[in-house]
Design an enzyme around this catalytic site. Structure first.
Site, PDB file in Angstrom:
ATOM      1  N   GLU A  58      17.649 -35.171 -17.658  1.00 17.87           N
ATOM      2  CA  GLU A  58      17.494 -33.974 -16.232  1.00 17.87           C
ATOM      3  C   GLU A  58      17.919 -32.833 -17.686  1.00 17.87           C
ATOM      4  OE1 GLU A  58      16.646 -34.599 -13.089  1.00 17.87           O
ATOM      5  OE2 GLU A  58      16.147 -36.249 -12.987  1.00 17.87           O
ATOM      6  N   ASP A  77      12.538 -28.909 -16.100  1.00 23.62           N
ATOM      7  CA  ASP A  77      13.431 -30.324 -14.765  1.00 23.62           C
ATOM      8  C   ASP A  77      13.358 -30.992 -15.594  1.00 23.62           C
ATOM      9  OD1 ASP A  77      14.299 -31.269 -12.549  1.00 23.62           O
ATOM     10  OD2 ASP A  77      12.178 -32.078 -12.140  1.00 23.62           O
ATOM     11  N   GLU A  91      19.393 -30.343 -17.131  1.00 28.77           N
ATOM     12  CA  GLU A  91      21.104 -29.985 -16.852  1.00 28.77           C
ATOM     13  C   GLU A  91      21.561 -30.920 -17.383  1.00 28.77           C
ATOM     14  OE1 GLU A  91      18.781 -30.222 -14.603  1.00 28.77           O
ATOM     15  OE2 GLU A  91      19.127 -31.782 -12.860  1.00 28.77           O
ATOM     16  N   ASP A 133      39.444 -25.307 -11.529  1.00 29.14           N
ATOM     17  CA  ASP A 133      40.623 -25.564 -11.244  1.00 29.14           C
ATOM     18  C   ASP A 133      39.647 -27.604 -11.060  1.00 29.14           C
ATOM     19  OD1 ASP A 133      41.991 -23.706 -10.129  1.00 29.14           O
ATOM     20  OD2 ASP A 133      40.604 -23.240  -8.634  1.00 29.14           O
ATOM     21  N   GLU A 160      52.125 -23.687  -8.583  1.00 27.32           N
ATOM     22  CA  GLU A 160      50.920 -24.360  -7.435  1.00 27.32           C
ATOM     23  C   GLU A 160      50.191 -26.066  -8.879  1.00 27.32           C
ATOM     24  OE1 GLU A 160      47.563 -21.217  -7.513  1.00 27.32           O
ATOM     25  OE2 GLU A 160      47.968 -20.915  -9.407  1.00 27.32           O
TER      26      GLU A 160
HETATM   27  O1  FUB Z   1      41.147 -20.837  -8.274  1.00 26.88           O
HETATM   28  C1  FUB Z   1      41.846 -20.347  -6.828  1.00 26.88           C
HETATM   29  C2  FUB Z   1      42.599 -20.795  -7.286  1.00 26.88           C
HETATM   30  O2  FUB Z   1      43.601 -20.414  -8.782  1.00 26.88           O
HETATM   31  C3  FUB Z   1      43.842 -22.392  -7.212  1.00 26.88           C
HETATM   32  O3  FUB Z   1      43.624 -22.472  -5.590  1.00 26.88           O
HETATM   33  C4  FUB Z   1      45.050 -22.036  -7.740  1.00 26.88           C
HETATM   34  O4  FUB Z   1      45.346 -23.070  -8.592  1.00 26.88           O
HETATM   35  C5  FUB Z   1      44.171 -21.348  -8.986  1.00 26.88           C
HETATM   36  O5  FUB Z   1      43.871 -21.763  -9.923  1.00 26.88           O
END
Ligand code: FUB
Length: 455
Positions: A330, A450, A332, A39, A206
């Site tokens: 770094e 590090d 990382e 995400d 979503e």
């Molecule tokens: O990462 C959890 C959920 O999965 C997210 O809120 C959605 O967008 C989907 O990627």
């Protein structure tokens, strides 16, 4: 099959595996390999690109297990520095589980991180984290959810040129609410955005990502209307105003064969004159729909502002600029790594840990303008230690041969967080090269790492 034929057959399989391992190792996507991330929410501030990422816990299957949010930064699009945990469920005393997709915006000289967390059942609250620095830590700005409701997940926030601020969120409905200029109170009721007809063609599910470009407002989102049941792709709609009317624009990133994550979730940003599309797959080893990994692609808008199809690649975005090895870097800061993790460092920030024999770190496009003569690293070990073999251009492994320019001996330092600076001589490091740290030693964890620099 005769014995010799079997031997030949097995040898060809081994060679094919080595070749394949090389391809996997030397890709630049996913951009983080030390943990599973998802995400992505990119954000640019003061010339640095930050990627705020959700974090899938190792070994998760069955359903999401997500407790904190991570931040990584880059200035060249390929070497990413782990800035650690920026907020977690513990930041929000009212939160229960599910530290899901959020977005950071800058206003009033502060950074605001809008993040959803589950309250109960399908009820989610959207929290507002606030910090003076992009790398956090974020604290709870209001001590309660800004808004809460059924399916209130995946907030995206945008402050328009006229100062008006908008938040969109939701699964499977798209909701919107206006924010006051303080960014922590609402200026309207939450309303539902119609996603039927020509607006979103019933395809919104979503993961909204809302922004403006050249007077046109964009809403990118995740959809499952693609003939591959349960798998998400990325689509978008555009509008002349934040309040609509929206017009469906098409699919940007289709489901791809081999994509091991059933979700996808995007974030878009312009940086140093380029446009970048962030998304996630399940492409790391042991990756799945619940152990995802963030990727990035460079793209160009079409002349009419429409977005072209952006396929998932292993190559990712090209490097812009080079990395200076003569200033402290770094450990990382990583383009690609294998077999290492990161953790909180007693000397501040984050260090690389869980280093084992044959694990490695690749740093891309390192500019040895002056002939490097020595290498110094800050290391710590509560075991026997080990070695860092320093290669240019490639690892030396199997049939692949890189140039070994130096080897650093790492002794026990008396503790896993007892940091000591150690140096070694370097030969023939000049020009721009990919740099590899190959870790060598006995079984088990060798040492922690590090930072490093060349002199
Ligand atoms: O990462 C959890 C959920 O999965 C997210 O809120 C959605 O967008 C989907 O990627």
């Amino acid at each position: 099959m005769k014995n010799s034929a079997i031997q030949q057959y097995l040898a060809s399989i081994v060679l094919a595996l080595i070749a394949c391992w090389g391809t996997i190792c030397f890709a630049d996507n996913p951009i983080v390999q030390t943990m599973y991330t998802a995400d992505p929410a990119p954000f640019v501030h003061n010339g640095v690109l930050y990627a705020y990422l959700d974090h899938d816990e190792d070994g998760t299957y069955g359903w999401f297990k997500m407790k904190d949010w991570r931040c990584f930064s880059t200035t060249d699009m390929v070497n990413w520095t782990d800035l650690g945990v920026v907020a977690s469920l513990k930041t929000f005393s009212w939160a229960k589980i599910d530290a899901w997709a959020g977005q950071v915006v800058y206003r009033n000289s502060k950074f605001y991180y809008y993040v959803p967390m589950r309250l109960s059942g399908d009820m989610f609250g959207i929290g507002v984290g606030v910090s003076d620095k992009p790398e956090g830590p974020f604290t709870d700005a209001i001590g309660k959810p800004l808004i809460s409701g059924n399916g209130y997940i995946d907030p995206t926030v945008f402050v328009d040129d006229d100062g008006r601020a908008y938040l969109f969120c939701g699964n499977p409905k798209l909701f919107t609410v206006k924010l006051n200029s303080d960014m922590i109170t609402t200026a309207s009721l939450v309303t539902q955005v119609p996603t039927t007809g020509t607006t979103f063609k019933n395809q919104y599910l979503e993961g909204p990502w809302f922004y403006k470009r050249g007077g046109l407002y964009y809403m990118l989102f995740s959809s499952q209307n693609n003939g591959t049941p349960g798998k998400e792709d990325i689509r978008y709609s555009t509008s002349p105003s934040p309040d609509g009317p929206w017009t469906f624009g098409g699919c940007i990133q289709p489901v791809q064969a081999g994509g091991k994550s059933w979700t996808n979730h995007c974030g878009v940003v312009d940086y140093k004159g380029n446009s970048y599309f962030f998304y996630h797959t399940g492409d790391l080893p042991k990756g799945s729909g619940f152990t995802r990994s963030t990727c990035v692609e460079l793209f160009k808008y079409n002349a009419d502002g429409t977005i072209p199809e952006i396929p998932m690649t292993k190559t990712g975005a090209a490097q812009i600029g080079t990395l200076n090895p003569y200033a402290r870097v770094e450990a990382e800061t990583i383009c690609f790594s294998f077999g290492v993790k990161t953790e909180v460092c007693s000397a501040g920030g984050v260090n690389v840990c869980k280093i084992k024999n044959n694990s490695y770190i690749k740093v891309k496009g390192v500019d040895f303008t002056k002939d490097a003569k020595s290498f110094t690293a800050s290391v710590a070990s509560d075991t026997k230690g080990g070695k860092i073999e320093i290669y240019l251009d490639n690892l030396t492994t199997g049939t692949v041969v890189g140039t070994l320019v130096g080897t650093l001996d790492v002794p026990s330092t008396g503790g896993a967080q007892e940091w000591k600076e150690k140096s070694c001589k370097i030969k023939n490091a000049k020009g721009v090269h990919d740099l590899y740290f190959k870790f060598v030693g006995e079984d088990g964890v060798l040492f922690n790492f590090d930072w490093w620099k060349f002199e």
